[in-house]
Design an enzyme around this catalytic site. Structure first.
Site, short mmCIF file in Angstrom:
data_model
loop_
_atom_site.label_atom_id
_atom_site.label_comp_id
_atom_site.label_asym_id
_atom_site.label_seq_id
_atom_site.Cartn_x
_atom_site.Cartn_y
_atom_site.Cartn_z
CB VAL A 104 -27.98 -11.18 26.99
CG1 VAL A 104 -27.61 -13.08 27.81
CG2 VAL A 104 -28.67 -11.61 26.38
CE LYS A 107 -34.54 -12.28 26.92
NZ LYS A 107 -35.36 -12.05 25.64
CG ASP A 112 -38.61 -12.30 16.12
OD1 ASP A 112 -38.07 -12.05 15.68
OD2 ASP A 112 -37.69 -11.37 17.26
#
Length: 299
Positions: free
Chosen positions: A2, A16, A112
């Site tokens: 990143v 990213k 996540d």
């Protein structure tokens, strides 16, 4: 990797960049574009654009200045989160997840949810990030059968792990672990010990601070018994129940946190206060140098 960059307009961005040839990275790249191109909420990180040229796959996001919640809890960001700020972060993240579960069509399971994927802006408002593992679910679907478990150890729903059947309640479990991180400052898995298991074995609601003195983060001011601490622990333990059917929905979680804020004498609709500039110095070493301007190609 990143990077931090800047558009010609002067807007700071986070870039990213997928590793070239990475199959998994390509799948997550497509998933994030699919999800973030159609969701718009103040508690979800904003996708500015993407690059898919000359073998490069890059996602360009708004730059969220104060890093992740995990960075703050571990002391890496140099930002101190008092109890009031932690409650506000919990509410913001919960609102973002409730939006994904209840107001988007098709609904989205993040898959996540963890403190590293909750970012804090300049006013310490929470923004849910990293949708590479997310799954859209048709509104007629209640359960999604998967072929393998995805997520991060310490946050993974045990029911999902056993059955490979994914539901919105899997995100609720991960959020419950985040709540336990907010009250303890600890990682969900340290030295082979799971935070959920440690809290469960120590919890005694008949005793002061639920007998969790050794597990609670002293930086939230335990001497004054933070208002709503017991209720946040209660909510967290509801979220991490073994069975998904015993867990609340994210909409119910939002309402409960709003009630806790009211009881603590706080306004759940107030904007968070700006933080100090201390992060400016800390952030200089946290991000690699910006990509050169000619390497940015927004599609």
């Amino acid at each position: 990797m990143v990077y931090r960059g800047m558009l010609r307009t002067g807007q700071l961005i986070a870039i990213k960049r997928c590793r070239q040839g990475s199959v998994q990275g390509g799948l997550e790249f497509n998933a994030e574009i699919e999800v973030l191109s159609r969701v718009h909420h103040k508690n979800i990180v904003n996708l500015v654009g993407f690059c898919f040229e000359r073998g490069e796959q890059m996602l360009i996001y708004e730059f969220v200045r104060n890093g992740s919640l995990r960075d703050s809890l571990s002391g890496l960001s140099g930002i101190w989160l008092d109890w009031r700020r932690r409650l506000n972060v919990a509410l913001g993240a919960a609102r973002g997840l409730a939006y994904l579960h209840e107001l988007v069509n098709p609904r989205i399971i993040h898959r996540d949810v963890k403190s590293a994927n909750i970012l804090l802006d300049e006013s310490l408002n929470a923004k849910v990030a990293d949708f590479g593992l997310s799954k859209p679910m048709d509104n007629s679907e209640l359960i999604l059968a998967t072929t393998q478990v995805k997520g991060t150890r310490g946050y993974i729903d045990p029911e999902y792990q056993k059955t490979l059947l994914l539901t919105e309640k899997s995100d609720v479990y991960g959020f419950g672990v985040v709540l336990l991180e907010l009250v303890s400052g600890r990682k969900p898995l340290e030295r082979g010990k799971y935070l959920v298991a440690e809290v469960s074995s120590s919890l005694d609601r008949k005793k002061d601070l639920y007998s969790l003195h050794e597990l609670l983060d002293p930086s939230i001011g335990l001497d004054t018994k933070p208002k709503g601490l017991d209720k946040i622990v209660d909510l967290a333990m509801k979220c991490v129940q073994e069975k998904g059917s015993d867990r609340p929905t994210m909409g119910e979680v939002v309402k409960e946190i709003e009630n806790i804020l009211h009881l603590a004498g706080l306004n759940p609709n107030a904007e968070a206060e700006s933080t100090s500039a201390s992060f400016e110095e800390a952030s200089q070493d946290e991000f690699p140098p910006s990509l050169k301007e000619e390497e940015l190609s927004l599609s």
